[in-house]
Design a protein around this motif. Structure first.
Motif, short mmCIF file in Angstrom:
data_model
loop_
_atom_site.label_atom_id
_atom_site.label_comp_id
_atom_site.label_asym_id
_atom_site.label_seq_id
_atom_site.Cartn_x
_atom_site.Cartn_y
_atom_site.Cartn_z
N TRP A 24 0.82 -1.20 0.00
CA TRP A 24 0.00 0.00 0.00
C TRP A 24 0.86 1.27 0.00
O TRP A 24 0.59 2.22 -0.74
CB TRP A 24 -0.92 0.00 1.22
N ALA B 11 -4.08 -1.42 10.26
CA ALA B 11 -5.34 -0.86 9.74
C ALA B 11 -5.26 0.66 9.65
O ALA B 11 -5.76 1.25 8.68
CB ALA B 11 -6.50 -1.28 10.64
N ARG B 12 -4.63 1.29 10.63
CA ARG B 12 -4.48 2.75 10.57
C ARG B 12 -3.62 3.17 9.39
O ARG B 12 -3.91 4.16 8.71
CB ARG B 12 -3.85 3.25 11.88
N VAL C 70 -3.21 1.47 6.59
CA VAL C 70 -3.97 1.23 5.35
C VAL C 70 -5.02 2.32 5.17
O VAL C 70 -5.23 2.81 4.05
CB VAL C 70 -4.62 -0.17 5.38
N ARG C 71 -5.68 2.73 6.24
CA ARG C 71 -6.68 3.79 6.15
C ARG C 71 -6.05 5.10 5.68
O ARG C 71 -6.60 5.80 4.81
CB ARG C 71 -7.37 3.98 7.49
N MET C 72 -4.89 5.44 6.24
CA MET C 72 -4.20 6.66 5.83
C MET C 72 -3.81 6.59 4.35
O MET C 72 -4.00 7.53 3.57
CB MET C 72 -2.96 6.87 6.70
N ALA D 175 -5.12 4.65 2.02
CA ALA D 175 -6.32 4.64 1.17
C ALA D 175 -6.81 6.06 0.92
O ALA D 175 -7.20 6.41 -0.21
CB ALA D 175 -7.41 3.80 1.82
N TRP D 176 -6.78 6.89 1.96
CA TRP D 176 -7.20 8.29 1.78
C TRP D 176 -6.26 9.02 0.83
O TRP D 176 -6.71 9.79 -0.03
CB TRP D 176 -7.26 8.99 3.13
#
Length: 238
Positions: free
Chosen positions: A134, A211-212, A214-216, A218-219
């Motif tokens: 990612w 997860a944090r 990946v979330r960052m 993804a944004w």
């Protein structure tokens, strides 16, 4: 070239003095950021010729690194070396990172552990590889060990990018992404995967912190329309 070391430390009493003492052999300008430790971390550093600053509470790795960076840059650092306080990085490898930086001016140098696969716990290995995919996509170039805290950063890069210090463990991944957007790539130096028996358990929580990240990421991708060229370049380079 003036190189300043930055070590974030949270409850690292068993290992911090040894790590700092060894790092001082190669980094006479050394900053330790105590991140609200409740053990004897501060006392263990007594008498060492380094700069010790303390956060008012546990603010996370990102905030600690950001404070250390600010001080190092104010002191005129040309480059900043970061390493963790839990003895998972070998300070004797610092000259290898410096040599790589001199061979590849302007790049971030990462001490990468994934060559030493047999010694990396399987869950951490695959979590790291997952994060690498990612981060590399969003950065637009391959990354060998996106979760390694053993790095050398060129000071001009840190002065030119903006990264959220509240991001905790995602902070270092975000630096790589913002560096990629600025056209700055990484160079990897293979290092050993060390897990000392006397070190405390990792503060990194595989599920939550991955997860944090990946979330960052993804944004970052969504705001760039998924950045397909970055995905192609990261896979080609890998």
């Amino acid at each position: 070239m003036k190189i300043v070391g930055v070590i974030p430390a949270y409850n690292e009493a068993p290992t911090i003095r040894d790590v700092a003492t060894r790092a001082l052999r190669f980094l006479p300008n050394l900053i330790v950021v105590n991140d609200g430790s409740t053990d004897r971390t501060v006392e263990e550093l007594g008498g060492l010729p380094l700069t010790l600053i303390s956060n008012p509470a546990n603010l996370g790795k990102g905030a600690s690194l950001a404070r250390g960076f600010a001080i190092a840059l104010a002191e005129g650092a040309d480059a900043i070396v970061t390493l963790d306080a839990d003895a998972q990085h070998c300070p004797e490898d610092i000259p290898r990172l410096v040599d790589a930086a001199q061979a590849h001016p302007g790049r971030i140098v990462i001490g990468a552990r994934l060559w030493d696969r047999e010694k990396v716990p399987p869950l951490r290995y695959f979590g790291n590889r997952f994060a690498n995919f990612w981060v590399a996509w969003a950065a637009g170039f391959p990354v060998k060990d996106s979760q390694s805290g053993f790095r050398l950063y060129p000071a001009p890069l840190l002065r030119s990018i903006s990264v959220n210090p509240a991001a905790r463990f995602a902070f270092e991944s975000e630096i790589l992404i913002e560096a990629g957007r600025a056209g700055v790539r990484t160079t990897a130096v293979p290092i050993a995967a060390l897990y000392p028996a006397n070190a405390r358990p990792s503060h990194y929580r595989n599920a939550v912190d991955t997860a944090r990240i990946v979330r960052m990421v993804a944004w970052k991708l969504i705001t760039r329309g998924l950045y397909v060229p970055g995905l192609v370049r990261s896979l080609r380079g890998a």
